[in-house]
Scaffold this motif. Sequence first.
Motif, PDB file in Angstrom:
ATOM      1  N   LEU A   5       0.844  -1.187   0.000  1.00  0.00           N
ATOM      2  CA  LEU A   5       0.000   0.000   0.000  1.00  0.00           C
ATOM      3  C   LEU A   5       0.881   1.240   0.000  1.00  0.00           C
ATOM      4  N   SER A   6       0.446   2.258  -0.760  1.00  0.00           N
ATOM      5  CA  SER A   6       1.095   3.561  -0.625  1.00  0.00           C
ATOM      6  C   SER A   6       0.173   4.657  -1.152  1.00  0.00           C
ATOM      7  N   GLY A   7       0.542   5.905  -0.862  1.00  0.00           N
ATOM      8  CA  GLY A   7      -0.279   7.037  -1.286  1.00  0.00           C
ATOM      9  C   GLY A   7       0.575   8.216  -1.726  1.00  0.00           C
ATOM     10  N   ILE A   8      -0.065   9.120  -2.451  1.00  0.00           N
ATOM     11  CA  ILE A   8       0.624  10.346  -2.889  1.00  0.00           C
ATOM     12  C   ILE A   8      -0.375  11.498  -2.841  1.00  0.00           C
ATOM     13  N   GLN A   9       0.100  12.678  -2.485  1.00  0.00           N
ATOM     14  CA  GLN A   9      -0.796  13.837  -2.378  1.00  0.00           C
ATOM     15  C   GLN A   9      -1.019  14.502  -3.742  1.00  0.00           C
ATOM     16  N   PRO A  10      -2.237  14.943  -4.001  1.00  0.00           N
ATOM     17  CA  PRO A  10      -2.517  15.643  -5.257  1.00  0.00           C
ATOM     18  C   PRO A  10      -2.299  17.149  -5.107  1.00  0.00           C
ATOM     19  N   VAL A 146       7.968   4.005  -0.158  1.00  0.00           N
ATOM     20  CA  VAL A 146       8.015   5.468  -0.008  1.00  0.00           C
ATOM     21  C   VAL A 146       9.461   5.945  -0.129  1.00  0.00           C
ATOM     22  N   GLY A 147       9.637   7.268  -0.158  1.00  0.00           N
ATOM     23  CA  GLY A 147      10.962   7.858  -0.104  1.00  0.00           C
ATOM     24  C   GLY A 147      11.398   8.033   1.346  1.00  0.00           C
ATOM     25  N   GLU A 148      12.658   8.392   1.510  1.00  0.00           N
ATOM     26  CA  GLU A 148      13.263   8.509   2.847  1.00  0.00           C
ATOM     27  C   GLU A 148      12.486   9.483   3.756  1.00  0.00           C
TER      28      GLU A 148
HETATM   29  P1  TYM Z   1       4.160  12.945  -1.147  1.00  0.00           P
HETATM   30  O1  TYM Z   1       2.873  13.144  -1.867  1.00  0.00           O
HETATM   31  O2  TYM Z   1       4.890  14.128  -0.651  1.00  0.00           O
HETATM   32  O3  TYM Z   1       5.163  12.136  -2.040  1.00  0.00           O
HETATM   33  C1  TYM Z   1       4.849  10.893  -2.659  1.00  0.00           C
HETATM   34  C2  TYM Z   1       6.021   9.946  -2.560  1.00  0.00           C
HETATM   35  O4  TYM Z   1       7.189  10.513  -3.161  1.00  0.00           O
HETATM   36  C3  TYM Z   1       8.284  10.405  -2.279  1.00  0.00           C
HETATM   37  N1  TYM Z   1       9.211  11.536  -2.507  1.00  0.00           N
HETATM   38  C4  TYM Z   1      10.521  11.405  -2.722  1.00  0.00           C
HETATM   39  N2  TYM Z   1      11.340  10.347  -2.771  1.00  0.00           N
HETATM   40  C5  TYM Z   1      12.646  10.565  -3.019  1.00  0.00           C
HETATM   41  N3  TYM Z   1      13.166  11.797  -3.232  1.00  0.00           N
HETATM   42  C6  TYM Z   1      12.390  12.904  -3.196  1.00  0.00           C
HETATM   43  N4  TYM Z   1      12.917  14.106  -3.417  1.00  0.00           N
HETATM   44  C7  TYM Z   1      11.002  12.732  -2.918  1.00  0.00           C
HETATM   45  N5  TYM Z   1       9.959  13.595  -2.813  1.00  0.00           N
HETATM   46  C8  TYM Z   1       8.871  12.849  -2.556  1.00  0.00           C
HETATM   47  C9  TYM Z   1       7.666  10.450  -0.884  1.00  0.00           C
HETATM   48  O5  TYM Z   1       8.530   9.875   0.067  1.00  0.00           O
HETATM   49  C10 TYM Z   1       6.409   9.639  -1.097  1.00  0.00           C
HETATM   50  O6  TYM Z   1       6.664   8.260  -0.969  1.00  0.00           O
HETATM   51  N6  TYM Z   1       2.624  11.516   3.395  1.00  0.00           N
HETATM   52  C11 TYM Z   1       2.820  11.066   2.018  1.00  0.00           C
HETATM   53  C12 TYM Z   1       1.536  10.607   1.369  1.00  0.00           C
HETATM   54  C13 TYM Z   1       0.839   9.539   2.109  1.00  0.00           C
HETATM   55  C14 TYM Z   1       1.232   8.180   2.264  1.00  0.00           C
HETATM   56  C15 TYM Z   1       0.215   7.577   3.063  1.00  0.00           C
HETATM   57  C16 TYM Z   1       2.327   7.437   1.839  1.00  0.00           C
HETATM   58  C17 TYM Z   1      -0.355   9.703   2.777  1.00  0.00           C
HETATM   59  N7  TYM Z   1      -0.723   8.524   3.336  1.00  0.00           N
HETATM   60  C18 TYM Z   1       0.287   6.220   3.412  1.00  0.00           C
HETATM   61  C19 TYM Z   1       2.384   6.088   2.193  1.00  0.00           C
HETATM   62  C20 TYM Z   1       1.393   5.492   2.971  1.00  0.00           C
HETATM   63  C21 TYM Z   1       3.362  12.239   1.229  1.00  0.00           C
HETATM   64  O7  TYM Z   1       3.200  13.369   1.567  1.00  0.00           O
HETATM   65  O8  TYM Z   1       3.938  11.897   0.053  1.00  0.00           O
END
Ligand code: TYM
Length: 332
Positions: A5-10, A146-148
């Motif tokens: 499972l994972s998510g990304i913000q719009p 996810v990312g770090e």
């Molecule tokens: P978000 O929307 O900021 O980013 C989505 C994913 O991209 C990764 N990411 C990166 N990885 C490497 N280098 C970067 N510069 C970089 N910028 C962004 C983020 O780590 C992420 O995996 N909180 C989360 C969204 C979320 C979520 C969840 C994730 C909500 N509920 C449940 C996993 C599980 C977020 O703001 O990602």
Amino acid sequence: RPRVLSGIQPTADSFHFGNYLGALRQWVDLQADHEPFFFIADLHAITVEQEPKRLRERTLRAAAQLIAMGIDPARSSVFVQSHVPAHAQLQWVLAGLTGFGEASRMTQFKDKSAKGGTERATVGLFTYPVLQAADILLYRPHHVPVGEDQRQHLELTRDLAQRFNHRYKKTFRLPEPYILKATAKITDLQDPTAKMSKSASSPAGIVEMLDDPKVSAKKIRSAVTDSGTEVRFDPEEKPGVSNLLTIYSALSGRSVEALEKEYDGRGYGDLKKDLADVVVEFVTPFRDRTLELLEDRSELDAVLRAGAERANEVAERTLADVYDRIGFVPAG
Ligand code: TYM
């Protein structure tokens, strides 16, 4: 099959290379041998002010981009977070298990509220990681790619799962973060010690997946590199060059060592020019496919409807277990 499972913000018109290389590519790969749930985190997006028309548009653009990059709706449940009420419901339960101090230690909250001060930050921004824990735990996933920057939120998620399991009865699986070391933190092209991020100070530092490919090529060619001429992977001494090598390696499938050898004695100009070509080749079909998908909204709607249906089935079952275990009286 293990669940992912994972998510990304719009929260932007386009995903960027940090999103793609840090997380989304792994979503695509993990589909092969997992049962996948991927969602667009619109509830999280409103922890900061959003313009309604834009939020709607960006949510659909996010869905189109996920499909264009290879998320297969036949294999993966792709859904919008607000279509699954259990996320907000479980969030409230977990909020009752989260320490105020514990939430205060989340570095992303500290960073995001740094500008205006905590006085001006929203309560939603503060409880953001609790909602994220709910997102995850509802699906009892094995892996969360996810990312770090999300590592700390995943640690909180595991702590809350453990706390609930211990206090009541084993209900949640402890999810493992799936963070690929090589691409865990893609950095800003203009400020290569900072993470590539939509809130970056300059748009020149971010490569957007849906940008005009010519613009992206130019951004790569004007990336900040370091003094010296040697193309060598050394994130401490040469963060700019190392970031370009990371991106190059990830997109081309060639090892960083092979690239170092190839550019030995050739200088940064050649590296950037070739990487710009690789980027154009990669984003062009992606962008075309995304724009094509956006022309027929009914197809996207159908994908999201089916995704929400499957997600609701799983999430409601978990929530029912939780409500039962904490002693809520059934609605009858
Ligand atoms: P978000 O929307 O900021 O980013 C989505 C994913 O991209 C990764 N990411 C990166 N990885 C490497 N280098 C970067 N510069 C970089 N910028 C962004 C983020 O780590 C992420 O995996 N909180 C989360 C969204 C979320 C979520 C969840 C994730 C909500 N509920 C449940 C996993 C599980 C977020 O703001 O990602």
